[in-house]
Structure formats: structure tokens, C-alpha cells
Design a protein around this motif. Structure first.
Motif, PDB file in Angstrom:
ATOM      1  N   ARG A  91      71.216  63.564  59.446  1.00 18.48           N
ATOM      2  CA  ARG A  91      70.348  64.512  58.766  1.00 18.48           C
ATOM      3  C   ARG A  91      71.144  65.227  57.677  1.00 18.48           C
ATOM      4  O   ARG A  91      72.263  65.692  57.916  1.00 18.48           O
ATOM      5  N   VAL A  92      70.554  65.313  56.488  1.00 17.98           N
ATOM      6  CA  VAL A  92      71.186  65.994  55.356  1.00 17.98           C
ATOM      7  C   VAL A  92      70.270  67.115  54.887  1.00 17.98           C
ATOM      8  O   VAL A  92      69.059  66.906  54.698  1.00 17.98           O
ATOM      9  N   TYR A  93      70.850  68.302  54.714  1.00 14.51           N
ATOM     10  CA  TYR A  93      70.095  69.463  54.250  1.00 14.51           C
ATOM     11  C   TYR A  93      70.722  69.980  52.955  1.00 14.51           C
ATOM     12  O   TYR A  93      71.906  70.302  52.929  1.00 14.51           O
ATOM     13  N   GLU A  94      69.931  70.035  51.906  1.00  8.34           N
ATOM     14  CA  GLU A  94      70.388  70.629  50.651  1.00  8.34           C
ATOM     15  C   GLU A  94      69.839  72.043  50.563  1.00  8.34           C
ATOM     16  O   GLU A  94      68.623  72.252  50.579  1.00  8.34           O
ATOM     17  N   VAL A  95      70.745  73.014  50.464  1.00 10.22           N
ATOM     18  CA  VAL A  95      70.362  74.422  50.410  1.00 10.22           C
ATOM     19  C   VAL A  95      70.667  74.969  49.022  1.00 10.22           C
ATOM     20  O   VAL A  95      71.783  74.820  48.522  1.00 10.22           O
ATOM     21  N   ASP A  96      69.672  75.601  48.406  1.00 10.85           N
ATOM     22  CA  ASP A  96      69.902  76.211  47.105  1.00 10.85           C
ATOM     23  C   ASP A  96      68.795  77.202  46.795  1.00 10.85           C
ATOM     24  O   ASP A  96      67.784  77.273  47.507  1.00 10.85           O
ATOM     25  N   HIS A  97      68.996  77.962  45.712  1.00 13.54           N
ATOM     26  CA  HIS A  97      68.006  78.947  45.282  1.00 13.54           C
ATOM     27  C   HIS A  97      66.678  78.229  45.009  1.00 13.54           C
ATOM     28  O   HIS A  97      66.669  77.114  44.475  1.00 13.54           O
ATOM     29  N   PRO A  98      65.556  78.839  45.360  1.00 11.42           N
ATOM     30  CA  PRO A  98      64.253  78.185  45.184  1.00 11.42           C
ATOM     31  C   PRO A  98      64.000  77.669  43.768  1.00 11.42           C
ATOM     32  O   PRO A  98      63.470  76.558  43.596  1.00 11.42           O
ATOM     33  N   LEU A  99      64.362  78.428  42.745  1.00 10.74           N
ATOM     34  CA  LEU A  99      64.136  77.989  41.369  1.00 10.74           C
ATOM     35  C   LEU A  99      65.018  76.808  41.009  1.00 10.74           C
ATOM     36  O   LEU A  99      64.576  75.858  40.352  1.00 10.74           O
ATOM     37  N   THR A 100      66.273  76.860  41.454  1.00  8.53           N
ATOM     38  CA  THR A 100      67.194  75.754  41.200  1.00  8.53           C
ATOM     39  C   THR A 100      66.699  74.492  41.888  1.00  8.53           C
ATOM     40  O   THR A 100      66.739  73.393  41.318  1.00  8.53           O
ATOM     41  N   THR A 109      62.836  60.315  47.700  1.00  9.83           N
ATOM     42  CA  THR A 109      63.618  61.196  48.565  1.00  9.83           C
ATOM     43  C   THR A 109      63.751  60.582  49.959  1.00  9.83           C
ATOM     44  O   THR A 109      62.747  60.259  50.591  1.00  9.83           O
ATOM     45  N   PRO A 110      64.990  60.385  50.448  1.00 12.52           N
ATOM     46  CA  PRO A 110      65.184  59.785  51.782  1.00 12.52           C
ATOM     47  C   PRO A 110      64.523  60.619  52.879  1.00 12.52           C
ATOM     48  O   PRO A 110      64.448  61.852  52.783  1.00 12.52           O
ATOM     49  N   GLU A 111      64.061  59.942  53.918  1.00 16.81           N
ATOM     50  CA  GLU A 111      63.385  60.638  55.021  1.00 16.81           C
ATOM     51  C   GLU A 111      64.289  61.666  55.683  1.00 16.81           C
ATOM     52  O   GLU A 111      63.817  62.704  56.165  1.00 16.81           O
ATOM     53  N   ASN A 112      65.588  61.390  55.762  1.00 16.37           N
ATOM     54  CA  ASN A 112      66.510  62.293  56.457  1.00 16.37           C
ATOM     55  C   ASN A 112      67.056  63.411  55.576  1.00 16.37           C
ATOM     56  O   ASN A 112      67.927  64.163  56.010  1.00 16.37           O
ATOM     57  N   LEU A 113      66.568  63.510  54.337  1.00 14.34           N
ATOM     58  CA  LEU A 113      66.988  64.600  53.452  1.00 14.34           C
ATOM     59  C   LEU A 113      65.934  65.696  53.452  1.00 14.34           C
ATOM     60  O   LEU A 113      64.747  65.426  53.228  1.00 14.34           O
ATOM     61  N   THR A 114      66.383  66.921  53.691  1.00 12.67           N
ATOM     62  CA  THR A 114      65.484  68.075  53.680  1.00 12.67           C
ATOM     63  C   THR A 114      65.978  69.092  52.662  1.00 12.67           C
ATOM     64  O   THR A 114      67.157  69.472  52.676  1.00 12.67           O
ATOM     65  N   PHE A 115      65.085  69.540  51.793  1.00 13.43           N
ATOM     66  CA  PHE A 115      65.417  70.595  50.839  1.00 13.43           C
ATOM     67  C   PHE A 115      65.105  71.941  51.479  1.00 13.43           C
ATOM     68  O   PHE A 115      63.995  72.157  51.984  1.00 13.43           O
ATOM     69  N   VAL A 116      66.095  72.826  51.458  1.00 14.05           N
ATOM     70  CA  VAL A 116      65.939  74.146  52.084  1.00 14.05           C
ATOM     71  C   VAL A 116      66.086  75.218  51.009  1.00 14.05           C
ATOM     72  O   VAL A 116      67.201  75.533  50.577  1.00 14.05           O
ATOM     73  N   SER A 130      70.449  81.120  58.322  1.00 17.75           N
ATOM     74  CA  SER A 130      70.188  80.548  59.646  1.00 17.75           C
ATOM     75  C   SER A 130      68.694  80.345  59.882  1.00 17.75           C
ATOM     76  O   SER A 130      68.268  79.310  60.402  1.00 17.75           O
ATOM     77  N   GLU A 131      67.892  81.321  59.480  1.00 19.26           N
ATOM     78  CA  GLU A 131      66.448  81.205  59.670  1.00 19.26           C
ATOM     79  C   GLU A 131      65.875  80.082  58.827  1.00 19.26           C
ATOM     80  O   GLU A 131      65.040  79.295  59.292  1.00 19.26           O
ATOM     81  N   ARG A 132      66.318  79.995  57.583  1.00 23.92           N
ATOM     82  CA  ARG A 132      65.820  78.964  56.681  1.00 23.92           C
ATOM     83  C   ARG A 132      66.144  77.561  57.198  1.00 23.92           C
ATOM     84  O   ARG A 132      65.306  76.658  57.166  1.00 23.92           O
ATOM     85  N   LEU A 133      67.373  77.382  57.673  1.00 26.57           N
ATOM     86  CA  LEU A 133      67.774  76.052  58.138  1.00 26.57           C
ATOM     87  C   LEU A 133      67.058  75.669  59.430  1.00 26.57           C
ATOM     88  O   LEU A 133      66.544  74.550  59.554  1.00 26.57           O
ATOM     89  N   VAL A 134      67.025  76.573  60.395  1.00 25.31           N
ATOM     90  CA  VAL A 134      66.381  76.265  61.680  1.00 25.31           C
ATOM     91  C   VAL A 134      64.899  75.971  61.478  1.00 25.31           C
ATOM     92  O   VAL A 134      64.343  75.035  62.079  1.00 25.31           O
ATOM     93  N   THR A 135      64.254  76.732  60.613  1.00 22.30           N
ATOM     94  CA  THR A 135      62.843  76.498  60.307  1.00 22.30           C
ATOM     95  C   THR A 135      62.633  75.122  59.686  1.00 22.30           C
ATOM     96  O   THR A 135      61.576  74.499  59.851  1.00 22.30           O
ATOM     97  N   SER A 136      63.671  74.634  59.016  1.00 23.79           N
ATOM     98  CA  SER A 136      63.582  73.332  58.346  1.00 23.79           C
ATOM     99  C   SER A 136      63.989  72.165  59.237  1.00 23.79           C
ATOM    100  O   SER A 136      64.096  71.029  58.774  1.00 23.79           O
ATOM    101  N   GLY A 137      64.246  72.444  60.522  1.00 28.12           N
ATOM    102  CA  GLY A 137      64.548  71.375  61.469  1.00 28.12           C
ATOM    103  C   GLY A 137      66.005  71.246  61.867  1.00 28.12           C
ATOM    104  O   GLY A 137      66.359  70.376  62.666  1.00 28.12           O
ATOM    105  N   PHE A 138      66.864  72.099  61.338  1.00 27.11           N
ATOM    106  CA  PHE A 138      68.280  72.063  61.689  1.00 27.11           C
ATOM    107  C   PHE A 138      68.461  72.381  63.170  1.00 27.11           C
ATOM    108  O   PHE A 138      67.839  73.303  63.700  1.00 27.11           O
ATOM    109  N   ASP A 139      69.343  71.633  63.849  1.00 31.49           N
ATOM    110  CA  ASP A 139      69.585  71.815  65.280  1.00 31.49           C
ATOM    111  C   ASP A 139      70.957  72.450  65.492  1.00 31.49           C
ATOM    112  O   ASP A 139      71.988  71.818  65.234  1.00 31.49           O
ATOM    113  N   LYS A 140      70.975  73.678  65.948  1.00 28.20           N
ATOM    114  CA  LYS A 140      72.232  74.425  66.137  1.00 28.20           C
ATOM    115  C   LYS A 140      73.099  73.834  67.238  1.00 28.20           C
ATOM    116  O   LYS A 140      74.275  74.169  67.349  1.00 28.20           O
ATOM    117  N   ARG A 141      72.550  72.957  68.064  1.00 33.12           N
ATOM    118  CA  ARG A 141      73.329  72.372  69.158  1.00 33.12           C
ATOM    119  C   ARG A 141      74.196  71.202  68.685  1.00 33.12           C
ATOM    120  O   ARG A 141      75.110  70.794  69.407  1.00 33.12           O
TER     121      ARG A 141
END
Length: 302
Positions: A127-136, A151-158, A168-179
Motif C-alpha cells: 500500500r502506498v499513500y501520498e500525503v500533501d496539501h489539498p491544493l497541491t 492510478t494504481p489500485e494500491n495508491l491512495t491520495f491523502v 494520523s486522522e487523515r491517514l487512518v481514515t484513508s485506510g492506513f493500518d497502524k498495526r
């Protein structure tokens, strides 16, 4: 250049594209970087570099040199070393440590990074998560659509406004697993943050990190802002002129203490000398590591 992409993001993308196209022994290859830029942007950045040749190199004798030769010289000395070397280090590191159980890759301040579109085999199993400012991020997604990429299925824009939102809230809401063990890359960002903002981000990364998770980032050392090297001062001045002033630098001891407060231990530390040997010379590239900039790999230990 009418775009939500910052001048530093465009310069970095141009450096990746130009270096890939014009070097026999590139330190890092990014064949997709140019596709995220419009032809107008590419030409504008190239023109900006040419017009600023004597700002970058006051004593440069350009007689007998073509425009392309001048740009190559300036890109290799001033534009490419930091973004290309840190990308080469991080992606090599990622592929190695992925074999140890890391299943998630978070790119903080992803900008115009193309990893998820270049490394399809890796992304198919992680799983790949790209995190950036909403406008960017909105701007980047428009560029992806214009380039015709899927866009690959395993890529999530956060989308995350680091100044207002909780990572932390943004990533977990987007499917990130803290475990799950994760590699966080935080490249080209710490320079522009205050010490308080860096501490806040490290706290949030720690909250997201299972034991064994890792963080890789680059940062200037304590001599950065007072450095005598012309290209260091040029970089500081360009960032300020572009509305993105640099704010922070750390000694090894300061960084070790700061990371320790958040449960991270430094496992690898690359000085410019190490970067020159391990990354540039091993690739046979025609670059010199940027002065006063170090790379750090830290691992979360509960």
C-alpha cells in the motif's frame, strides 16, 4: 507558469527529467517526470535557469557553450544533487527493507513524485499513500489525468494541510493500518518547517508507527545557513524569493535527541561525504553531493 505546483517542486521535477534525458550515467532515472510538466512549464524552467546562469555561477564563461550545455552544467551542480540523490537513497532503501516485513509506504509532501507510477510491481504488493496539501494534490491529480496515467489500485491520495489537520486522522481514515510496519519518506520538507512543526509531525508519525517502522528524511546541518558555499546560499535565497523560506537545521546530536523523544533511533546517517561515495560515485554520475545536507534513516523502537 500558472500552476498550483510550487517553484521548488517544478525545479525538482525538471531536474529529474533533464538529468534522466541527458546523462550517460544518471544517479537516478525518472522517465516519467517530464510527463507531469506542461511543455510551457518545462521551457519556462529551462529559461529561468539559463537567464539565471550568472546568478548561479558569477564567473561562468559561457562562450562556446550551447544553451543545453549551460543548462546541463547548472542542473548537475545546483538543481539535481539534492532531489536525485535523496530519491536514489530512499527508493533503494525501500526495496531492501520491504523484504523485512514493511507493507506500507507513506510519502509525506509527495509533490510531483512518480514512484507509484514507475514501480508498478512494488506497488502491486504494497500500500502506498501520498500525503500533501489539498491544493497541491488536486493539481497533481489533474496532471496525472492530463498525462493519461492510470492510478494504481494500491495508491491512495491523502489530502492533508499540515498546519491544520491531524496526519494520523487523515491517514487512518484513508485506510492506513497502524498495526503494520511502514516506511515514511519525508524528503525535501524539513528545511521549510519550524522546529515546532517538525516536532508536531514527528509526534504524529510516531503515533502511526508500529514497532519496526522506519522514517527516512533529509535535513540541513547546523552550518547550513552560515555556509560559505555559493550554491548553498543561492538555494536559501531562491527559496525565500519563491515564497518558501527555509527555517530549520539540526546537528546530529540535536536530531538524535529529538527523534529519541518520539521513540526513533538513528540507524543510518549519510553526510555529504557518504552521499558522494555511496550514491554518486557508485552510479558513476557527474554530480557533487550538496554541502551541509544529510540523510537520516530512523527506526521506531517501543
Amino acid at each position: 507558469m500558472k500552476s498550483q505546483a510550487s517553484i521548488t517542486a517544478l525545479m525538482s521535477s525538471f531536474g529529474r527529467a533533464f538529468h534522466t534525458e541527458n546523462e550517460v550515467h544518471p544517479v537516478f532515472v525518472d522517465p516519467l517526470a517530464k510527463e507531469l510538466m506542461t511543455a510551457e512549464e518545462y521551457e519556462a524552467v529551462q529559461g529561468y535557469i539559463l537567464n539565471g546562469a550568472h546568478f548561479f555561477e558569477p564567473d561562468l564563461n559561457t562562450s562556446g557553450l550551447t544553451d543545453k550545455e549551460i543548462v546541463r552544467l547548472l542542473v548537475n551542480k545546483h538543481i539535481a544533487p539534492s532531489p536525485l540523490c535523496r530519491a536514489a537513497y530512499t527508493e533503494s532503501l525501500l526495496k531492501n527493507i520491504a523484504q523485512t516485513g514493511i507493507s506500507q509506504y507513506v510519502i509525506l509532501g509527495a509533490g510531483m513524485d512518480t514512484f507509484a507510477f514507475r514501480e508498478k510491481e512494488f506497488v502491486s504488493g504494497h500500500r502506498v499513500y501520498e500525503v500533501d496539501h489539498p491544493l497541491t494534490q488536486k493539481d497533481k491529480q489533474a496532471r496525472i489525468a492530463r498525462a493519461g496515467w492510470r492510478t494504481p489500485e494500491n495508491l491512495t491520495f491523502v489530502p492533508d494541510d499540515f498546519a491544520k489537520d491531524r496526519l494520523s486522522e487523515r491517514l487512518v481514515t484513508s485506510g492506513f493500518d497502524k498495526r503494520n510496519e511502514t516506511l515514511f519518506s519525508w524528503l525535501g520538507v524539513t528545511y521549510y518547517l519550524s522546529a515546532e512543526e517538525i516536532d508536531k509531525t514527528l509526534s504524529e508519525i510516531a503515533d502511526l508507527s508500529a514497532e519496526g517502522s522506519a522514517l527516512v528524511f533529509d535535513c540541513p546541518d547546523e552550518g547550513f545557513f552560515s555556509a560559505s558555499e555559493k550554491r548553498v546560499q543561492n538555494t536559501i535565497m531562491m527559496a525565500k524569493a519563491g515564497g518558501e523560506p527555509m527555517q530549520s537545521a539540526f546537528s546530529y546530536a540535536e536530531l538524535e535527541k529529538l527523534l529519541g523523544r518520539h521513540g526513533f533511533r538513528i540507524y543510518d546517517w549519510l553526510t555529504p561525504c557518504n552521499i558522494q561515495t555511496r550514491i554518486i560515485e557508485s552510479a558513476g554520475a557527474n554530480l557533487k553531493a550538496f554541502e551541509h545536507v544529510n540523510y537520516c534513516l530512523a527506526v521506531r523502537k517501543n
